[in-house]
Structures are given as C-alpha cells and as structure tokens.
Design an enzyme around this catalytic site. Structure first.
Site, PDB file in Angstrom:
ATOM      1  N   ASP A   1       0.794  -1.223   0.000  1.00  0.00           N
ATOM      2  CA  ASP A   1       0.000   0.000   0.000  1.00  0.00           C
ATOM      3  C   ASP A   1       0.837   1.289   0.000  1.00  0.00           C
ATOM      4  O   ASP A   1       0.634   2.170  -0.820  1.00  0.00           O
ATOM      5  CB  ASP A   1      -0.967  -0.044   1.204  1.00  0.00           C
ATOM      6  CG  ASP A   1      -1.897   1.152   1.241  1.00  0.00           C
ATOM      7  OD1 ASP A   1      -2.118   1.752   0.185  1.00  0.00           O
ATOM      8  OD2 ASP A   1      -2.408   1.475   2.321  1.00  0.00           O
TER       9      ASP A   1
ATOM     10  N   CYS B   1     -18.386  -4.300 -14.916  1.00  0.00           N
ATOM     11  CA  CYS B   1     -19.317  -3.279 -14.404  1.00  0.00           C
ATOM     12  C   CYS B   1     -20.522  -3.126 -15.335  1.00  0.00           C
ATOM     13  O   CYS B   1     -21.634  -2.823 -14.879  1.00  0.00           O
ATOM     14  CB  CYS B   1     -18.613  -1.932 -14.261  1.00  0.00           C
ATOM     15  SG  CYS B   1     -17.608  -1.805 -12.764  1.00  0.00           S
TER      16      CYS B   1
ATOM     17  N   CYS C   1     -24.057  -0.929 -15.060  1.00  0.00           N
ATOM     18  CA  CYS C   1     -24.337  -0.580 -13.653  1.00  0.00           C
ATOM     19  C   CYS C   1     -23.786   0.806 -13.320  1.00  0.00           C
ATOM     20  O   CYS C   1     -22.704   1.184 -13.776  1.00  0.00           O
ATOM     21  CB  CYS C   1     -23.696  -1.636 -12.751  1.00  0.00           C
ATOM     22  SG  CYS C   1     -23.866  -1.282 -10.990  1.00  0.00           S
TER      23      CYS C   1
ATOM     24  N   CYS D   1     -22.728   2.638  -7.783  1.00  0.00           N
ATOM     25  CA  CYS D   1     -21.765   3.363  -6.930  1.00  0.00           C
ATOM     26  C   CYS D   1     -21.821   4.856  -7.228  1.00  0.00           C
ATOM     27  O   CYS D   1     -21.783   5.684  -6.299  1.00  0.00           O
ATOM     28  CB  CYS D   1     -20.358   2.804  -7.117  1.00  0.00           C
ATOM     29  SG  CYS D   1     -19.791   2.777  -8.823  1.00  0.00           S
TER      30      CYS D   1
ATOM     31  N   CYS E   1     -23.080   7.682  -4.235  1.00  0.00           N
ATOM     32  CA  CYS E   1     -22.061   8.495  -3.555  1.00  0.00           C
ATOM     33  C   CYS E   1     -22.694   9.801  -3.038  1.00  0.00           C
ATOM     34  O   CYS E   1     -23.204  10.592  -3.826  1.00  0.00           O
ATOM     35  CB  CYS E   1     -20.911   8.798  -4.508  1.00  0.00           C
ATOM     36  SG  CYS E   1     -19.708   9.907  -3.748  1.00  0.00           S
TER      37      CYS E   1
ATOM     38  N   CYS F   1     -14.216  13.268  -1.574  1.00  0.00           N
ATOM     39  CA  CYS F   1     -14.417  11.895  -1.083  1.00  0.00           C
ATOM     40  C   CYS F   1     -14.312  11.854   0.453  1.00  0.00           C
ATOM     41  O   CYS F   1     -13.363  12.378   1.040  1.00  0.00           O
ATOM     42  CB  CYS F   1     -13.373  11.002  -1.743  1.00  0.00           C
ATOM     43  SG  CYS F   1     -13.604   9.262  -1.425  1.00  0.00           S
TER      44      CYS F   1
ATOM     45  N   CYS G   1     -15.352   5.745   4.395  1.00  0.00           N
ATOM     46  CA  CYS G   1     -16.708   5.600   3.841  1.00  0.00           C
ATOM     47  C   CYS G   1     -16.679   4.362   2.951  1.00  0.00           C
ATOM     48  O   CYS G   1     -15.723   4.132   2.219  1.00  0.00           O
ATOM     49  CB  CYS G   1     -17.065   6.832   3.014  1.00  0.00           C
ATOM     50  SG  CYS G   1     -18.484   6.635   1.905  1.00  0.00           S
TER      51      CYS G   1
ATOM     52  N   CYS H   1     -19.730   3.289  -1.737  1.00  0.00           N
ATOM     53  CA  CYS H   1     -19.612   2.845  -3.134  1.00  0.00           C
ATOM     54  C   CYS H   1     -19.198   1.373  -3.241  1.00  0.00           C
ATOM     55  O   CYS H   1     -19.305   0.775  -4.311  1.00  0.00           O
ATOM     56  CB  CYS H   1     -18.677   3.754  -3.928  1.00  0.00           C
ATOM     57  SG  CYS H   1     -17.025   3.912  -3.250  1.00  0.00           S
TER      58      CYS H   1
ATOM     59  N   CYS I   1     -22.182  -2.144  -4.273  1.00  0.00           N
ATOM     60  CA  CYS I   1     -21.705  -2.875  -5.451  1.00  0.00           C
ATOM     61  C   CYS I   1     -22.252  -4.305  -5.456  1.00  0.00           C
ATOM     62  O   CYS I   1     -22.054  -5.048  -4.490  1.00  0.00           O
ATOM     63  CB  CYS I   1     -20.174  -2.900  -5.478  1.00  0.00           C
ATOM     64  SG  CYS I   1     -19.532  -3.768  -6.920  1.00  0.00           S
TER      65      CYS I   1
HETATM   66  S1  SF4 Z   1     -21.476  -0.612  -8.198  1.00  0.00           S
HETATM   67 FE1  SF4 Z   1     -19.822  -2.071  -8.652  1.00  0.00          FE
HETATM   68  S2  SF4 Z   1     -20.471  -3.103 -10.549  1.00  0.00           S
HETATM   69 FE2  SF4 Z   1     -21.719  -1.251 -10.339  1.00  0.00          FE
HETATM   70  S3  SF4 Z   1     -20.596   0.282 -11.545  1.00  0.00           S
HETATM   71 FE3  SF4 Z   1     -19.941   0.497  -9.411  1.00  0.00          FE
HETATM   72  S4  SF4 Z   1     -18.120  -0.751  -9.254  1.00  0.00           S
HETATM   73 FE4  SF4 Z   1     -19.153  -1.376 -11.132  1.00  0.00          FE
HETATM   74  S1  SF4 Z   2     -15.825   6.400  -0.551  1.00  0.00           S
HETATM   75 FE1  SF4 Z   2     -17.822   7.402  -0.173  1.00  0.00          FE
HETATM   76  S2  SF4 Z   2     -17.488   9.541  -0.689  1.00  0.00           S
HETATM   77 FE2  SF4 Z   2     -15.790   8.389  -1.632  1.00  0.00          FE
HETATM   78  S3  SF4 Z   2     -16.463   7.889  -3.707  1.00  0.00           S
HETATM   79 FE3  SF4 Z   2     -17.074   6.167  -2.424  1.00  0.00          FE
HETATM   80  S4  SF4 Z   2     -19.192   6.652  -1.794  1.00  0.00           S
HETATM   81 FE4  SF4 Z   2     -18.264   8.545  -2.552  1.00  0.00          FE
END
Ligand code: SF4
Ligand code: SF4
Length: 350
Positions: A133, A187, A190, A193, A197, A214, A241, A244, A248
């Site tokens: 990381d 993806c 879809c 996410c 957000c 974010c 957070c 997102c 999924c």
């Molecule tokens: S929720 Fe998951 S599958 Fe849907 S667009 Fe976002 S990352 Fe891709």
């Molecule tokens: S972590 Fe939270 S604030 Fe950041 S992109 Fe994902 S849903 Fe949005």
C-alpha cells in the site's frame, strides 16, 4: 519457480488471491494517474503528488532488477451490516461509522507478515522488494494485470468471486515468472456506486474519483477543515466511507474473512463515547488500528461533524465541551455541529 506453485504458496500464506504481472510500465494507467494528479484531484495528499508520482510509472524505479510482480489480495470482509442497509444500527444516528477495513488490526502488518512468509518460501536466490500500500506503485493496475480482478467504476479492484473487500500487496522480484492476463471489466451498465455516492465524488462516467470530494479524504487524509458545503453529506462517517463498495453487486455475496486480526472491534461505536476520549485513550484504544492515521484532533473533528449531522439534542453537552477545546480545528467543527442542532446555539463557548 512455476506460477502455479507460487500461487499455491501464496494461499498457504493467507492470501485468497495471487497472480503474476510483468514488472513493466503500464503507459495508459500511468498517463491516467499523472493526468489525475495534474488536474489536482488528489487534493493535498503529497505522497501521491510529489516525486513519488513519477516512481509510480515504472516498477523498476523501485527495484532495478525487477522482472515480475507477484500480486496478492487478502480478504477483510466482516459479517456485520453494510452502511447502506436498513437495520437498527444503521438507523441509530447516535453511532459513528467506521470503514470496514478499519474494524480490526492495521492491515499493513498483516499483509507484510504474509508477504514475508511468502518470500521465505520462495527461497533467497533472487532480488525482491515487498510493497504494501505505502510503496509508490500503481498496485490496482498491476493487480488487474495479474488477473486478480478489474478496476470498477468506483475505482476499486473487484474480483468476480470475492468482491472488492480485499487488501493488496506485492512482491517485486527478479524472477522471470509466467504472467497472467487481466479479466474483463464486469461493471457493464451498472451505475450504483456513482448514484449512491453522497458527495458526487465519482466522475459521471465512473473510473475516477475526485479525492477532494471523497469522505475518506476529509475524515482520514485531510489535516485541516472539512469543506462546509460537504459536511452534511459526511453523515455519521467518522473514519472513511464504504458506500460505493456497499452498494456494489459484486460484494453482495462476498465471503467473510477468516483472519483473526480483522475481527471487528470498532464497528459503529457510540459517538458520545468517541467524543470523550482523551488523547492517551485515543492512542491506547486505536493502538493497532488504521484509525490512528486520522490523528486525535482529526478524529474529534470527524466526531463533531457526525454529531452535528445526527441532529440529536443529547449531543449538545459533549459538543459544547469540544467547542471549548484548545485545538481550533476541533472547536470550529464543534461550533458548526452545534448550529446543526439548533441555529441559536452559535453563542456557545469557544
Ligand atoms: S457498483 Fe460495482 S459493478 Fe456497479 S458500476 Fe460500481 S463498481 Fe461497477
Ligand atoms: S468512498 Fe464514499 S465519498 Fe468516496 S467515492 Fe465512495 S461513496 Fe463517494
């Protein structure tokens, strides 16, 4: 050593996924990354934008003799509810939300320990460098090249079988190992996410996050004030957070991690308890947790914002205590939070 044998050894060392990438630059990914930095979307995260940004464009700048990258992933999913679920915990505005990856011990130690065990099994007849990381490497890009998953519209690495609740790690090695190939992007159409957000941090077409919008950036990386206009959208989040990832569909059947170090110890604590920690208590309680990264003042700032967003009158007293705090960052956010409880509260101690 053959790739299949290395992957078997990686499993023995506690990694659910392992694959091999060539230790070569990835021009498209590097270009996207540098462009993202150039446009200021990394905010004030100096470790992403300083001279290390260029190091990220070529793994040989980390290990000159590198030929292959052994990429691994370790699952950290816990059995607890997701922040987007309608459960008793989720509806309790008095609780603080901590990102799933920080419920247990700091993953850096766990992943590094596993990679050290793997290098021991590989034998000593090669140059290598372990990365977890913090090393300047486009690790999601190499994990994708190694076949571990695709990079989703939420910018997480997603594996078709186990989802995106994984920590990544790498061993750069001078060994020549048969590389894997990247899986397709699943993806499709879809947009869950992007739609979910709360701060619109994900680009409309996905695959890019504006860190400056974010919630993990405000609650972990940022040492200053959270933007006024986005504070309400932070909700109850006091560290990170997961929204997102919570929404999924590829995480809906994610298995639960078996790693004892990741057992949830800091799941949804009461905000009042968090607001009352002394600095020594904060250090002691989060001693082996990633939550330390927010630092004491940053953490109290987050707690104050979450209390304000809760609108709960029971937080008036702890917020007044925080508003009298010697640290101006904490005091200012507590005053803001008091105003959310009641507009007339602006004249509280400062
Ligand atoms: S929720 Fe998951 S599958 Fe849907 S667009 Fe976002 S990352 Fe891709
Ligand atoms: S972590 Fe939270 S604030 Fe950041 S992109 Fe994902 S849903 Fe949005």
């Amino acid at each position: 050593m053959r790739a299949a044998e290395i992957k078997r050894l990686a499993q023995e060392c506690g990694f659910e996924l392992a694959g091999i990438a060539r230790a070569e630059p990835l021009p498209n990914d590097s270009h996207r990354y540098l462009d993202w930095v150039e446009r200021g979307l990394a905010g004030a995260m100096g470790y992403l934008t300083d001279r290390r940004a260029i190091v990220r464009t070529d793994p040989k700048l980390l290990l000159a003799s590198a030929r292959s990258i052994i990429c691994v992933a370790k699952l950290y999913n816990g059995p607890e509810a997701r922040s987007t679920e309608v459960t008793n915990e989720m509806q309790d505005a008095g609780l603080g939300w901590i990102s799933r990856y920080a419920w247990g011990d700091d993953y850096h130690h766990v992943v590094r320990h596993g990679l050290e065990a793997l290098t021991a099994k590989l034998g000593g007849d090669h140059d290598y460098k372990i990365c977890v990381d913090t090393a300047p490497l486009l690790e999601r890009s190499y994990a994708r090249q190694a076949g571990l998953g695709w990079i989703g519209k939420n910018t997480c690495l997603i594996n078709q079988e186990i989802g995106s609740w994984v920590f990544l790690g790498e061993i750069l090695t001078s060994l020549e190992i048969q590389p894997d190939s990247p899986p397709p992007d699943r993806c499709g159409t879809c947009t869950r996410c992007i739609d979910a957000c709360p701060t619109q941090a994900i680009a409309p077409e996905g695959y890019e996050i504006d860190a400056r919008r974010c919630i993990p950036y405000f609650t972990i990386e940022l040492h200053g004030a959270a933007p006024q206009e986005l504070r309400a959208a932070i909700g109850q989040h006091v560290f990170g957070c997961d929204i997102c990832q919570d929404v999924c569909p590829w995480n809906s059947r994610a298995p639960v991690a078996q790693e004892p170090a990741f057992e949830p110890r800091h799941f949804a604590p009461p905000l009042e308890e968090l607001a009352g920690f002394s600095e020594d208590e904060f250090r002691a309680i989060f001693q082996s947790s990633p939550i330390q990264r927010a630092k004491y003042a940053g953490f109290l700032r987050n707690v104050a914002v979450a209390m304000g967003n809760s609108k709960l009158e029971k937080f008036r007293e702890p917020l007044q205590t925080l508003a009298a705090f010697p640290n101006p960052l904490v005091a200012e956010h507590a005053r803001w939070a008091l105003e959310q409880l009641c507009p007339t509260a602006a004249s509280t101690p400062s």
